[in-house]
Design a protein around this motif. Structure first.
Motif, mmCIF file in Angstrom:
data_model
loop_
_atom_site.group_PDB
_atom_site.id
_atom_site.type_symbol
_atom_site.label_atom_id
_atom_site.label_comp_id
_atom_site.label_asym_id
_atom_site.label_seq_id
_atom_site.Cartn_x
_atom_site.Cartn_y
_atom_site.Cartn_z
ATOM 1 N N GLU A 71 0.771 -1.127 0.021
ATOM 2 C CA GLU A 71 -0.048 0.084 -0.042
ATOM 3 C C GLU A 71 0.813 1.427 -0.166
ATOM 4 O O GLU A 71 0.553 2.123 -0.581
ATOM 5 C CB GLU A 71 -0.920 0.035 1.100
ATOM 6 N N MET A 72 1.891 1.307 0.799
ATOM 7 C CA MET A 72 2.851 2.354 0.749
ATOM 8 C C MET A 72 3.419 2.675 -0.595
ATOM 9 O O MET A 72 3.629 3.765 -0.927
ATOM 10 C CB MET A 72 3.858 1.987 1.946
ATOM 11 N N ARG A 73 3.795 1.499 -1.091
ATOM 12 C CA ARG A 73 4.681 1.481 -2.341
ATOM 13 C C ARG A 73 3.847 2.048 -3.716
ATOM 14 O O ARG A 73 4.163 2.712 -4.508
ATOM 15 C CB ARG A 73 5.152 0.096 -2.919
ATOM 16 N N SER A 74 2.382 1.812 -3.524
ATOM 17 C CA SER A 74 1.378 2.155 -4.429
ATOM 18 C C SER A 74 1.075 3.503 -4.550
ATOM 19 O O SER A 74 0.170 4.080 -5.311
ATOM 20 C CB SER A 74 0.163 1.263 -4.412
ATOM 21 N N ARG A 75 1.316 4.219 -3.464
ATOM 22 C CA ARG A 75 0.843 5.684 -3.441
ATOM 23 C C ARG A 75 1.513 6.399 -4.468
ATOM 24 O O ARG A 75 2.807 6.285 -4.854
ATOM 25 C CB ARG A 75 1.357 6.339 -1.834
ATOM 26 N N LYS A 76 0.609 7.154 -5.036
ATOM 27 C CA LYS A 76 1.204 8.101 -6.242
ATOM 28 C C LYS A 76 2.325 9.111 -5.528
ATOM 29 O O LYS A 76 3.282 9.498 -6.257
ATOM 30 C CB LYS A 76 -0.065 8.590 -6.769
ATOM 31 N N THR A 77 1.880 9.838 -4.462
ATOM 32 C CA THR A 77 2.702 10.758 -3.927
ATOM 33 C C THR A 77 2.771 10.413 -2.507
ATOM 34 O O THR A 77 2.128 9.868 -2.071
ATOM 35 C CB THR A 77 2.099 12.184 -4.127
ATOM 36 N N ASN A 78 4.027 11.170 -1.989
ATOM 37 C CA ASN A 78 4.453 10.962 -0.616
ATOM 38 C C ASN A 78 3.926 9.577 -0.148
ATOM 39 O O ASN A 78 3.149 9.100 0.700
ATOM 40 C CB ASN A 78 3.217 11.986 0.093
ATOM 41 N N ARG A 79 5.024 8.669 -0.614
ATOM 42 C CA ARG A 79 5.008 7.137 -0.282
ATOM 43 C C ARG A 79 5.307 7.087 1.566
ATOM 44 O O ARG A 79 5.076 6.148 2.032
ATOM 45 C CB ARG A 79 6.118 6.634 -1.028
ATOM 46 N N THR A 80 5.985 8.164 1.971
ATOM 47 C CA THR A 80 6.220 8.030 3.397
ATOM 48 C C THR A 80 5.737 9.220 4.243
ATOM 49 O O THR A 80 6.260 10.097 4.555
ATOM 50 C CB THR A 80 7.949 8.065 3.546
ATOM 51 N N ARG A 81 4.326 8.978 4.286
ATOM 52 C CA ARG A 81 3.702 10.089 4.901
ATOM 53 C C ARG A 81 4.137 10.365 6.295
ATOM 54 O O ARG A 81 4.039 11.440 6.898
ATOM 55 C CB ARG A 81 2.145 9.542 5.123
ATOM 56 N N TYR A 82 4.162 9.282 7.054
ATOM 57 C CA TYR A 82 4.650 9.433 8.297
ATOM 58 C C TYR A 82 5.880 10.511 8.465
ATOM 59 O O TYR A 82 6.081 11.273 9.457
ATOM 60 C CB TYR A 82 4.952 7.945 9.169
ATOM 61 N N PHE A 83 7.022 9.978 7.719
ATOM 62 C CA PHE A 83 8.247 10.882 7.854
ATOM 63 C C PHE A 83 7.960 12.272 7.201
ATOM 64 O O PHE A 83 8.375 13.213 7.715
ATOM 65 C CB PHE A 83 9.314 10.002 7.138
ATOM 66 N N GLY A 84 6.956 12.235 6.318
ATOM 67 C CA GLY A 84 6.692 13.537 5.897
ATOM 68 C C GLY A 84 5.822 14.369 6.823
ATOM 69 O O GLY A 84 6.406 15.677 6.841
ATOM 70 N N ASN A 85 5.035 13.921 7.525
ATOM 71 C CA ASN A 85 4.706 14.426 8.846
ATOM 72 C C ASN A 85 5.614 15.000 9.783
ATOM 73 O O ASN A 85 5.545 16.091 10.262
ATOM 74 C CB ASN A 85 3.365 13.917 9.310
ATOM 75 N N ILE A 86 6.607 14.393 10.039
ATOM 76 C CA ILE A 86 7.662 14.506 10.973
ATOM 77 C C ILE A 86 8.208 15.706 10.306
ATOM 78 O O ILE A 86 8.530 16.605 11.380
ATOM 79 C CB ILE A 86 8.315 13.285 11.237
ATOM 80 N N ALA A 87 8.680 15.710 9.032
ATOM 81 C CA ALA A 87 9.776 16.692 8.353
ATOM 82 C C ALA A 87 8.859 18.214 8.603
ATOM 83 O O ALA A 87 9.664 19.140 8.869
ATOM 84 C CB ALA A 87 9.950 16.258 7.298
ATOM 85 N N ASN A 88 7.524 17.936 8.337
ATOM 86 C CA ASN A 88 6.658 19.011 8.348
ATOM 87 C C ASN A 88 6.412 19.835 9.811
ATOM 88 O O ASN A 88 6.686 20.845 10.053
ATOM 89 C CB ASN A 88 5.425 18.965 7.640
ATOM 90 N N LYS A 89 6.280 18.908 10.655
ATOM 91 C CA LYS A 89 6.159 19.410 12.062
ATOM 92 C C LYS A 89 7.634 20.120 12.768
ATOM 93 O O LYS A 89 7.763 20.782 13.327
ATOM 94 C CB LYS A 89 5.638 18.113 13.132
ATOM 95 N N SER A 90 8.577 19.640 12.326
ATOM 96 C CA SER A 90 9.945 19.904 12.724
ATOM 97 C C SER A 90 10.549 20.939 11.983
ATOM 98 O O SER A 90 11.429 21.583 12.572
ATOM 99 C CB SER A 90 10.716 18.754 12.776
ATOM 100 N N ALA A 91 9.877 21.255 10.852
ATOM 101 C CA ALA A 91 10.604 22.388 9.958
ATOM 102 C C ALA A 91 10.134 23.715 10.669
ATOM 103 O O ALA A 91 9.309 23.811 11.322
ATOM 104 C CB ALA A 91 9.878 22.376 8.519
ATOM 105 N N PRO A 92 11.285 24.607 10.948
ATOM 106 C CA PRO A 92 11.091 25.880 11.264
ATOM 107 C C PRO A 92 9.877 26.652 10.616
ATOM 108 O O PRO A 92 9.703 26.594 9.426
ATOM 109 C CB PRO A 92 12.320 26.653 10.925
ATOM 110 N N LYS A 93 9.159 27.383 11.280
ATOM 111 C CA LYS A 93 7.995 28.190 11.001
ATOM 112 C C LYS A 93 8.588 29.514 10.672
ATOM 113 O O LYS A 93 9.347 30.100 11.260
ATOM 114 C CB LYS A 93 6.924 28.341 12.202
ATOM 115 N N ASN A 94 8.112 29.961 9.629
ATOM 116 C CA ASN A 94 8.291 31.349 8.897
ATOM 117 C C ASN A 94 7.460 32.534 9.637
ATOM 118 O O ASN A 94 6.428 32.114 9.738
ATOM 119 C CB ASN A 94 8.155 31.556 7.327
ATOM 120 N N GLY A 95 8.123 33.530 10.043
ATOM 121 C CA GLY A 95 7.444 34.501 10.756
ATOM 122 C C GLY A 95 7.177 34.621 12.070
ATOM 123 O O GLY A 95 6.752 34.702 12.754
#
Length: 96
Positions: free
Chosen positions: A72-96
């Motif tokens: 199921e993970m491999r068949s995703r068209k985009t964002n195959r690693t959602r969990y790590f994507g979410n972690i990266a988004n949450k840990s990215a510095p906020k602008n402003g």
């Protein structure tokens, strides 16, 4: 069976904390595959089944059909690693 972790609190007392996996099973499967792919257990010799079994025992969770979740993970068209994507988004510095 939960995993009990002991740590020293700021006041010097030993505190016990119970750890439970409360994320999704898919997130756990993604983590297990990442750890296996990166060779993070037993110098890269641990199998997916061994790593999954370890997490199942530690957190009293059944990861289910490991390979089907992987497909199921491999068949995703985009964002195959959602969990790590979410972690990266949450840990990215906020602008402003």
């Amino acid at each position: 069976m939960e995993h009990i972790v002991q740590r020293k609190a700021d006041n010097g007392l030993i505190v016990e904390t119970i750890l439970r996996w409360t994320g999704s099973k898919r997130a756990l499967v993604e983590l297990i595959y990442a750890l296996e792919t990166n060779g993070d257990f037993n110098k890269g010799t641990a199998t997916l089944k061994e790593i999954a079994g370890y997490f199942e025992r530690m957190f009293s969770i059944d990861v289910g059909a490991l390979y089907l979740s992987y497909l199921e993970m491999r068949s995703r068209k985009t964002n195959r690693t959602r969990y790590f994507g979410n972690i990266a988004n949450k840990s990215a510095p906020k602008n402003g």
